[in-house]
Write an enzyme that holds these catalytic residues in place. Structure first.
Site, mmCIF file in Angstrom:
data_model
loop_
_atom_site.group_PDB
_atom_site.id
_atom_site.type_symbol
_atom_site.label_atom_id
_atom_site.label_comp_id
_atom_site.label_asym_id
_atom_site.label_seq_id
_atom_site.Cartn_x
_atom_site.Cartn_y
_atom_site.Cartn_z
ATOM 1 N N HIS A 1 -4.934 -7.382 13.604
ATOM 2 C CA HIS A 1 -3.995 -6.315 13.418
ATOM 3 C C HIS A 1 -3.510 -5.995 14.705
ATOM 4 C CE1 HIS A 1 -1.218 -4.036 11.247
ATOM 5 N NE2 HIS A 1 -1.466 -2.734 11.545
ATOM 6 N N TYR B 1 13.112 31.586 3.238
ATOM 7 C CA TYR B 1 12.055 32.440 3.751
ATOM 8 C C TYR B 1 11.978 32.832 5.268
ATOM 9 C CZ TYR B 1 9.537 31.166 -0.841
ATOM 10 O OH TYR B 1 9.206 31.126 -2.163
ATOM 11 N N ASP C 1 10.235 23.435 -3.262
ATOM 12 C CA ASP C 1 10.983 22.673 -4.338
ATOM 13 C C ASP C 1 12.423 22.854 -4.053
ATOM 14 O OD1 ASP C 1 8.446 22.610 -5.670
ATOM 15 O OD2 ASP C 1 9.032 25.088 -6.096
ATOM 16 N N CYS D 1 12.107 24.902 1.266
ATOM 17 C CA CYS D 1 11.002 25.507 0.568
ATOM 18 C C CYS D 1 10.203 24.594 -0.102
ATOM 19 C CB CYS D 1 11.739 26.556 -0.507
ATOM 20 S SG CYS D 1 13.115 27.527 0.185
ATOM 21 N N ARG E 1 1.895 -10.556 7.424
ATOM 22 C CA ARG E 1 1.721 -9.589 6.320
ATOM 23 C C ARG E 1 2.776 -8.350 6.617
ATOM 24 N NH1 ARG E 1 -2.906 -9.782 9.387
ATOM 25 N NH2 ARG E 1 -2.458 -7.864 10.355
ATOM 26 N N ARG F 1 -9.571 -0.310 15.277
ATOM 27 C CA ARG F 1 -9.872 0.251 13.967
ATOM 28 C C ARG F 1 -10.974 -0.412 13.399
ATOM 29 N NH1 ARG F 1 -4.397 1.455 10.821
ATOM 30 N NH2 ARG F 1 -4.424 -0.944 10.305
ATOM 31 N N LYS G 1 0.715 -1.205 -0.028
ATOM 32 C CA LYS G 1 -0.057 -0.013 0.044
ATOM 33 C C LYS G 1 0.844 1.284 0.033
ATOM 34 C CE LYS G 1 -0.530 -0.568 5.115
ATOM 35 N NZ LYS G 1 -1.120 -0.010 6.034
HETATM 36 C C1 LIG Z 1 -3.623 -4.491 8.041
HETATM 37 C C2 LIG Z 1 -2.079 -4.365 8.004
HETATM 38 N N1 LIG Z 1 -1.326 -5.340 7.867
HETATM 39 C C3 LIG Z 1 -0.175 -5.154 7.690
HETATM 40 C C4 LIG Z 1 0.439 -4.179 7.643
HETATM 41 C C5 LIG Z 1 2.191 -4.100 7.581
HETATM 42 O O1 LIG Z 1 2.585 -3.490 8.713
HETATM 43 P P1 LIG Z 1 4.233 -3.137 8.816
HETATM 44 O O2 LIG Z 1 4.480 -2.140 7.798
HETATM 45 O O3 LIG Z 1 4.230 -2.772 10.307
HETATM 46 O O4 LIG Z 1 4.968 -4.286 8.610
HETATM 47 C C6 LIG Z 1 -0.357 -2.927 7.910
HETATM 48 C C7 LIG Z 1 0.138 -1.676 8.009
HETATM 49 O O5 LIG Z 1 0.144 -0.647 8.368
HETATM 50 C C8 LIG Z 1 -1.518 -3.031 7.747
HETATM 51 O O6 LIG Z 1 -2.381 -1.920 7.977
#
Ligand SMILES: Cc1ncc(COP(=O)(O)O)c(C=O)c1O
Length: 387
Positions: free
Chosen positions: A167, A265, A314, A312, A223, A138, A40
């Site tokens: 999670h 700035y 850029d 700044c 994950r 969550r 992601k």
């Molecule tokens: C549902 C879920 N699983 C896995 C992950 C991966 O977590 P990490 O980057 O701490 O390994 C995330 C990241 O926030 C997540 O939201």
């Protein structure tokens, strides 16, 4: 067009590091534990498509995204691996998600019914993973509702319950017992499923830190996000991870400003003697936090030099007096190493009161990405005008 970018500020991504990090997880995980890589947020700023391909070739089997559009991006790049959408998929996106063979996260009965309705309409089976809230607060249903929710799913013809997951909120905090409480709650849920004779193929809980802590019973998938990119938030874990990203720029202007000159700035910095000031074409619109004004560092000429004045949009300025002689066009490292100096996203996060996740995910879409494998440039990405 013969160049895929003209900018002299860019991100280098080391695909060997990505592959190495996945293989480190492969080494410590049991044979029957599969690896889902969280790609992601554009693979935490590294580039979702290229990172996904590298991770899959290194032994990952699944990919995870936050929302449907991120999954579509991967499918449009011909990536066929299973993709789990971690977030809520709104009703108007369900049919599209199904057409791209994305897997849903479910945690709400009405939402589940909506998915089932669409699945029936299009004549396909929707794959879902049930999210259980064991303490993150969550997404997810409470553990005591799991069994009845599963019965509801099983009554739906066009929905396949492929996974169940939770999670963790504190897996990177070794001093917190909250992690153990969440582990226990989830293991209890899985135990209950066993007792009820309910088999769910994929059972997962661990993010990177939890996977590094090991020992989750009854789970068969992890994950992994941040550690794919080289960050090891469990210091004593038995893996050697490599950072995959360097952020580099070049000097675009170099001048000696006399004592008493203002820089940038707001004139928050004034030279205290004759100082060599280098202008670097990268700014907060690229993801360099503005809070680094007058406190951040960069590496040039193999030494660390301070950011002076305000960052700044850029550009930013460095006091490079100690690194002279330098020239316009010399390389500047904002994240990564040069000589024996190194600046990490963690260092920047500490200076700016945030976490490394935020530093890398904010690296802007207008920065070209250069991908290296076995020391060679294998492809580039420039979102400003690449196909
Ligand atoms: C549902 C879920 N699983 C896995 C992950 C991966 O977590 P990490 O980057 O701490 O390994 C995330 C990241 O926030 C997540 O939201």
């Amino acid at each position: 067009m013969s160049h895929s970018f003209f900018r002299d500020t860019y991100i280098e991504v080391d695909l060997d590091a990505i592959e190495h990090n996945i293989s480190q997880f492969r080494r410590i995980l049991s044979k029957d534990t599969q690896i889902l890589v969280a790609v992601k947020a554009d693979a935490y700023g590294h580039g979702a498509v290229t990172v996904s391909l590298a991770a899959l070739s290194a032994g990952a089997s699944h990919l995870g995204v936050a929302f449907v559009d991120e999954g579509i991006q991967l499918r449009e790049a011909q990536i066929r691996a299973p993709i789990l959408v971690f977030g809520y998929t709104p009703p108007h996106a369900i049919e599209t998600a199904m057409s791209f063979d994305l897997t849903f996260t479910v945690f709400d009965r009405e939402h589940l019914a909506q998915i089932a309705e669409v699945a029936k309409k299009v004549g396909k089976t929707a794959k879902v993973h049930l999210k259980v809230d064991t303490g993150m607060g969550r997404l997810g249903i409470p553990p005591h509702e799991v069994i009845s929710f599963i019965h509801q799913v099983r009554n739906l013809k066009c929905v396949e319950l492929e996974g169940i997951y939770t999670h963790f909120a504190t897996s990177d905090d070794l001093n917190s017992s909250y992690y153990e409480q969440q582990v226990e709650q989830f293991e209890d849920v899985l135990q209950q499923l066993e007792q009820e004779g309910i088999y769910i193929p994929l059972r997962h809980a661990a993010n990177s830190s939890a996977a590094l802590r090991k020992g989750l019973k009854k789970c068969n998938l992890v994950r992994v996000g941040i550690s794919t990119y080289g960050f090891k938030d469990v210091p004593n874990a038995d893996v050697d991870l490599k950072y995959a990203l360097n952020l580099k720029s070049t000097i675009s202007n170099l001048k000696c400003l006399p004592r008493g000159s203002g820089v940038s700035y707001g004139k928050t910095y004034t030279t205290t003697s004759d100082e060599w000031i280098a202008t670097i074409p990268i700014g907060y619109a690229d993801g360099i936090p503005r809070q680094l004004s007058n406190i951040g560092m960069a590496i040039v000429g193999d030494i660390r030099v301070p950011i002076v004045g305000r960052v700044c949009m850029d550009q930013l300025m460095l006091n490079v007096t100690d690194a002279m002689p330098l020239s316009v066009g010399d390389e500047v490292v904002l994240i990564g190493s040069q000589g024996d100096q190194m600046i990490t996203a963690c260092e920047i996060a500490d200076l700016t009161g945030t976490i490394h996740y935020e530093i890398v995910t904010r690296l802007g879409s207008r920065l070209p990405r250069l991908y290296y494998q076995k020391g060679k440039l294998v492809c580039t990405r420039n979102l400003l005008y690449d196909d």
